[in-house]
Design a protein around this motif. Structure first.
Motif, PDB file in Angstrom:
ATOM      1  N   GLN A   5      15.337  79.408  23.718  1.00 41.97           N
ATOM      2  CA  GLN A   5      15.190  79.927  25.086  1.00 41.97           C
ATOM      3  C   GLN A   5      14.384  81.216  25.105  1.00 41.97           C
ATOM      4  OE1 GLN A   5      18.721  79.823  27.640  1.00 41.97           O
ATOM      5  NE2 GLN A   5      19.706  78.442  26.186  1.00 41.97           N
ATOM      6  N   GLN A   6      14.570  82.058  24.101  1.00 43.68           N
ATOM      7  CA  GLN A   6      13.796  83.293  24.017  1.00 43.68           C
ATOM      8  C   GLN A   6      12.320  82.992  23.745  1.00 43.68           C
ATOM      9  OE1 GLN A   6      14.771  86.542  24.513  1.00 43.68           O
ATOM     10  NE2 GLN A   6      16.728  85.695  25.196  1.00 43.68           N
ATOM     11  N   ILE A  54       7.183  73.263  21.265  1.00 43.56           N
ATOM     12  CA  ILE A  54       8.599  73.521  21.044  1.00 43.56           C
ATOM     13  C   ILE A  54       9.454  72.337  21.480  1.00 43.56           C
ATOM     14  CG2 ILE A  54       9.006  74.620  23.292  1.00 43.56           C
ATOM     15  CD1 ILE A  54      10.863  76.594  21.784  1.00 43.56           C
ATOM     16  N   PHE A  55       8.876  71.448  22.310  1.00 41.81           N
ATOM     17  CA  PHE A  55       9.602  70.257  22.760  1.00 41.81           C
ATOM     18  C   PHE A  55       9.245  69.008  21.948  1.00 41.81           C
ATOM     19  CE2 PHE A  55       8.602  72.773  26.722  1.00 41.81           C
ATOM     20  CZ  PHE A  55       9.828  73.420  26.764  1.00 41.81           C
ATOM     21  N   ALA A  56       8.442  69.167  20.912  1.00 39.47           N
ATOM     22  CA  ALA A  56       7.891  67.999  20.198  1.00 39.47           C
ATOM     23  C   ALA A  56       8.693  67.627  18.961  1.00 39.47           C
ATOM     24  CB  ALA A  56       6.434  68.269  19.813  1.00 39.47           C
ATOM     25  N   PRO A  68      18.036  68.907  31.496  1.00 35.56           N
ATOM     26  CA  PRO A  68      19.030  69.764  30.846  1.00 35.56           C
ATOM     27  C   PRO A  68      18.442  70.371  29.574  1.00 35.56           C
ATOM     28  CG  PRO A  68      20.014  67.678  31.501  1.00 35.56           C
ATOM     29  CD  PRO A  68      18.532  67.545  31.706  1.00 35.56           C
ATOM     30  N   ALA A  69      18.741  71.634  29.329  1.00 32.68           N
ATOM     31  CA  ALA A  69      18.205  72.282  28.143  1.00 32.68           C
ATOM     32  C   ALA A  69      18.983  71.910  26.880  1.00 32.68           C
ATOM     33  CB  ALA A  69      18.161  73.792  28.339  1.00 32.68           C
ATOM     34  N   PRO A  70      20.310  72.086  26.859  1.00 28.58           N
ATOM     35  CA  PRO A  70      21.033  71.783  25.615  1.00 28.58           C
ATOM     36  C   PRO A  70      21.263  70.298  25.435  1.00 28.58           C
ATOM     37  CG  PRO A  70      22.577  72.496  27.275  1.00 28.58           C
ATOM     38  CD  PRO A  70      21.205  72.632  27.888  1.00 28.58           C
ATOM     39  N   GLY A  91      18.550  73.958  34.071  1.00 31.18           N
ATOM     40  CA  GLY A  91      17.900  73.382  32.915  1.00 31.18           C
ATOM     41  C   GLY A  91      16.442  73.787  32.826  1.00 31.18           C
ATOM     42  N   LEU A  92      15.671  73.005  32.095  1.00 25.92           N
ATOM     43  CA  LEU A  92      14.244  73.269  31.922  1.00 25.92           C
ATOM     44  C   LEU A  92      13.465  72.651  33.071  1.00 25.92           C
ATOM     45  CD1 LEU A  92      11.832  74.150  29.986  1.00 25.92           C
ATOM     46  CD2 LEU A  92      11.819  71.753  29.286  1.00 25.92           C
TER      47      LEU A  92
END
Length: 570
Positions: free
Chosen positions: A230-231, A241-243, A364-366, A292-293
């Motif tokens: 998240q930072q 970062i999403f790959a 959702p992020a987590p 979320g994202l």
């Protein structure tokens, strides 16, 4: 900053300005904590007596000081004793500053206690530890020493060996390219195979590599890596970062076959295959809030009945020029999505087709950790024949998922549905779909045989089909109709009760009890049918969890065609 005097073994504290004004700079030690309570601590240096010198870790400190002194350095920093770890404020400040301290050192002395010769350097556990990653990358100079303090070589001269071992590009190790020029995913991949004594340190040891500062909260476990991501998102536009790969999630997180996730990985291990991922430019922007994202991605809907989108990131592979990384997102509400595997089980693909539709996703992020309840069901993903045309619309007559899916109440085993194909030369050709006693998917192909012009079985199948059409869907009569009889789910069972076994041919296939599907091909005179079943993620977040199986049916003969008015589902 607190140092050890390489001659007296006493502390020497300097302000930041004094450190910058050191004539020869300072040295810094990199090592593995191998002595446990025998390591030299802050209080040991304050005491420094014969009892301290008798501890197992003292020869390491003495050896490091001797090497540093020989190289012309009067001061050395050692993480075992130069931090007062009983002071949580000092510990937090030190961990947030450590990457900078290594980067600003004049030389890093890397002590490989388990190495006796250069040929064995790649076997050292030093390369498997989380904290030593920053200790390898941050300093401009790293000198490696074996267990006898014999010099093995430096970071630049050993760059090719180190690249082979760590995956870090040689130009980064030679200081020809800053690590920040590498994508987020690539930098994460360098940590994928490394471990730390405490779970939280998997995240804390990476803060400097991503220029992140955040408070230490030991006890938060996996949440630390989530906070780190998240930072990074808060200050980066790199979509890599999403790959990460879904199938690399740790087994304790979720069973991959029942997987829904948010967009954040559970650990650096999820990035193990991202070593050659490159950023293809800045994102259009993304951010995380309480929902979320939120991110806009070019997307194509690839499974209309289930709301799955293939969405491309501004990420590619150095080894695949012109292709972009795409992941799969499932819509489970009006504007809510989750990351899933495709029907083929892929967690991502490389594609040269960039969708034109820009869709705003809220994801959702987590990672979701709630287990799913099993509710068997089938999704007819592909129904094609010669020529290859998809006829999945057969299951979409009213556009609702209740019709799109063939399903059973949980725990039942029997036929779910039947697809009838027309064979012009012989008659109806049935494909029975359902579940066995252990909820494994099953399929049975039933082909009538013509004997000397006797079409009795074909006529019988037509009669039963007509009778079934008159039976209301969902009724007890339909569920117990002979067409839906499930004796074929038992070993040696018949595909059609009450019909002479020599009047038809059949072949049954079943998935395994551990969640595996099946692939089989039935070859009959003048025709061939292939059927496969693949488990796909739970596709309905608006109701109870369900286990959904994607069914592909391909008929490879022009004498076969689907009978659009004769597909029955219980």
């Amino acid at each position: 900053m607190r140092f050890i005097n390489t001659t007296t073994f006493k502390f020497h504290e300097l302000s930041d300005s004094d450190v910058r004004n050191l004539k020869n700079g300072y040295s810094i030690l990199s090592h593995r904590w191998t002595w446990g309570s025998g390591e030299i601590t802050y209080n040991d240096v304050l005491a420094m007596d014969t009892k301290v010198e008798a501890k197992g870790g003292f020869p390491k400190l003495a050896g490091a000081c001797a090497v540093a002194k020989t190289l012309g350095y009067g001061l050395i920093w050692d993480d075992t004793c130069c931090i007062n770890k009983t002071d949580s404020v000092e510990l937090g400040e030190a961990i947030n500053s450590m990457y900078r301290w290594y980067a600003e050192s004049d030389v890093c002395i890397a002590f490989l206690e388990d190495v006796v010769s250069l040929e064995l350097i790649e076997n050292s556990e030093w390369f498997s530890r989380g904290w030593t990653l920053q200790e390898l990358i941050a300093p401009k100079r790293v000198r490696f020493y074996d267990s006898n303090w014999e010099f093995l070589g430096d970071k630049a001269s050993l760059a090719d060996v180190l690249t082979r071992k760590t995956g870090i590009p040689a130009d980064v190790l030679r200081n020809e390219k800053p690590p920040q020029a590498c994508s987020v995913a690539q930098r994460m991949s360098w940590a994928a195979m490394r471990t730390t004594g405490r779970l939280e340190d998997r995240a804390y040891s990476l803060m400097g590599l991503f220029d992140i500062n955040m408070p230490m909260i030991y006890g938060e476990r996996e949440q630390a890596f989530g906070r780190l991501q998240q930072q990074i998102i808060a200050k980066s536009t790199d979509e890599s970062i999403f790959a990460w790969d879904l199938d690399l999630l740790e087994s304790g997180t979720r069973e991959i076959r029942h997987l829904h996730t948010g967009m954040l990985a559970s650990s650096p291990a999820c990035f193990a295959r991202c070593g050659d991922l490159v950023s293809l430019g800045s994102s259009r922007g993304f951010h995380i809030n309480q929902f979320g994202l939120n991110i806009a991605l070019p997307s194509t809907q690839i499974s209309p009945p289930l709301g799955i989108y293939r969405s491309t990131l501004k990420v590619g592979k150095a080894s695949a020029t012109g292709k972009q990384f795409a992941l799969f997102l499932l819509q489970f509400g009006e504007s809510r999505y989750a990351r899933v595997c495709s029907g083929q089980g892929e967690s991502s693909v490389l594609t040269d087709i960039v969708p034109q539709d820009l869709i705003q996703f809220s994801i959702p992020a987590p990672i979701s950790t709630e287990p799913l309840r099993i509710f068997p069901g089938l999704w007819l993903r592909q129904f094609s024949y010669n020529p290859k045309v998809c006829y999945s619309a057969i299951l979409e007559r009213d556009g609702t998922w209740q019709v799109d899916r063939m399903k059973l109440p949980g725990g039942e085993d029997r036929t779910v549905g039947i697809i009838q194909l027309v064979r012009h030369s012989v008659g109806p050709f049935w494909i029975k779909l359902g579940f066995g006693p252990s909820s494994q998917p099953m399929c049975c192909v039933v082909v009538p045989l013509s004997k000397q012009g006797n079409h009795a079985i074909s006529d019988y199948m037509r009669t039963q089909a007509t009778d079934l059409q008159r039976t209301p869907p969902g009724s007890v009569a339909r569920k117990h109709h002979i067409i839906f009889d499930s004796d074929w789910t038992e070993p040696g069972g018949k595909a059609m009760l009450g019909v002479p076994p020599d009047s038809y041919e059949s072949k049954t296939a079943a998935g395994s009890l551990d969640g595996g599907g099946f692939d089989f091909t039935y070859k009959a005179p003048n025709s061939e049918v292939s059927v496969s079943a693949r488990l796909v993620p739970n596709m309905d977040w608006t109701s109870e969890g369900r286990e959904i199986w994607a069914i592909d049916i391909v008929c490879d003969n022009s004498s076969l065609s689907p009978d659009h008015d004769n597909c029955w589902f219980c």
